[in-house]
Design a protein around this motif. Structure first.
Motif, PDB file in Angstrom:
ATOM      1  N   ARG A   1      -1.931   5.718  -2.713  1.00  0.00           N
ATOM      2  CA  ARG A   1      -2.083   4.769  -1.773  1.00  0.00           C
ATOM      3  C   ARG A   1      -3.455   3.887  -1.765  1.00  0.00           C
ATOM      4  N   LEU A   2      -4.135   4.851  -2.168  1.00  0.00           N
ATOM      5  CA  LEU A   2      -5.586   4.090  -2.018  1.00  0.00           C
ATOM      6  C   LEU A   2      -5.816   3.326  -3.442  1.00  0.00           C
TER       7      LEU A   2
ATOM      8  N   VAL B   1      -9.102   8.345   3.689  1.00  0.00           N
ATOM      9  CA  VAL B   1      -7.811   8.610   2.886  1.00  0.00           C
ATOM     10  C   VAL B   1      -7.945   9.705   1.878  1.00  0.00           C
TER      11      VAL B   1
ATOM     12  N   PHE C   1       0.748  -1.265   0.036  1.00  0.00           N
ATOM     13  CA  PHE C   1       0.116  -0.065   0.022  1.00  0.00           C
ATOM     14  C   PHE C   1       0.892   1.236  -0.021  1.00  0.00           C
TER      15      PHE C   1
ATOM     16  N   LEU D   1      -5.401   2.424   6.420  1.00  0.00           N
ATOM     17  CA  LEU D   1      -4.310   1.440   5.725  1.00  0.00           C
ATOM     18  C   LEU D   1      -4.093   0.215   6.503  1.00  0.00           C
TER      19      LEU D   1
ATOM     20  N   ALA E   1       2.234   2.325   2.612  1.00  0.00           N
ATOM     21  CA  ALA E   1       1.674   3.278   3.950  1.00  0.00           C
ATOM     22  C   ALA E   1       2.704   3.970   4.418  1.00  0.00           C
TER      23      ALA E   1
ATOM     24  N   ASP F   1      -1.761  10.210  -1.486  1.00  0.00           N
ATOM     25  CA  ASP F   1      -2.874   9.551  -0.991  1.00  0.00           C
ATOM     26  C   ASP F   1      -3.774   8.562  -1.917  1.00  0.00           C
TER      27      ASP F   1
ATOM     28  N   MET G   1      -3.969   0.086  -2.578  1.00  0.00           N
ATOM     29  CA  MET G   1      -4.803  -0.676  -1.662  1.00  0.00           C
ATOM     30  C   MET G   1      -5.728  -1.447  -2.219  1.00  0.00           C
TER      31      MET G   1
END
Length: 177
Positions: free
Chosen positions: A107-108, A98, A26, A64, A28, A104, A111
């Motif tokens: 990262r989403l 998020v 991810f 996350l 994170a 960000d 994920m």
């Protein structure tokens, strides 16, 4: 010295490895004080680089970490038939805390991609259901139902001819009896 990667074929997948791998997939945010993350064996709560879950101080990071945490448990259970964990993962509001731009958003996306990869790899053994107010930020996600502020109810299938029943009739009783 060549080190064998935990989780490689023939190497047991532990919760610690699966949790760390999910966090890395991810991308994170990490903390420098104590690198390495794990699931506390006494509380079963995640610890990220030395910080207990309660001390993460960011709702986005908590999302996350939560997803990585439940995904780690599923990975371990999928690789060990003696672990009686139901192979159903339901995640609600995955993007609510998020960010939706820049790092960000990336990262989403990562994920969602990790969840999609896991669901695809274990399609016959694991079901992943994600509910969210926003559309998935990647392609390939199956969306069987979309609701909105004006369309909030799950549609019912059309009744077969002869199956009509008054709305106030108790289940199992025939209409007009």
């Amino acid at each position: 010295m060549h080190r064998i990667r935990e989780g490689a074929p023939g190497i047991p997948c532990t919760a610690r490895y699966a949790f760390e791998a999910a966090l890395r997939s991810f991308d994170a945010p990490r903390f420098d004080n104590q690198p390495g993350s794990y699931i506390n064996k006494k509380t079963y709560m995640p610890v990220v680089d030395g910080r207990p879950f309660a001390d993460l101080q960011s709702q986005g990071v908590e999302v996350l970490v939560n997803v990585a945490h439940v995904l780690a448990h599923q990975h371990v259970a999928l690789n060990d038939p003696d672990i009686p964990l139901p192979n159903l993962l339901i995640i609600d509001g995955i993007s609510s805390n998020v960010g939706h731009e820049g790092v960000d958003l990336e990262r989403l996306r990562k994920m969602y991609a990790s969840l999609l990869r896991t669901a695809t790899e274990h399609v016959d053994r694991l079901q992943i259901i994600v509910t969210d107010n926003d559309s998935p930020p990647i392609e390939g996600i199956h969306r069987p139902l979309e609701l909105s502020d004006t369309d909030r109810l799950v549609p019912m299938p059309d009744a077969e001819p002869g199956d009509e029943q008054p709305a106030d009739a108790p289940p199992g009783e025939e209409a007009g009896a």
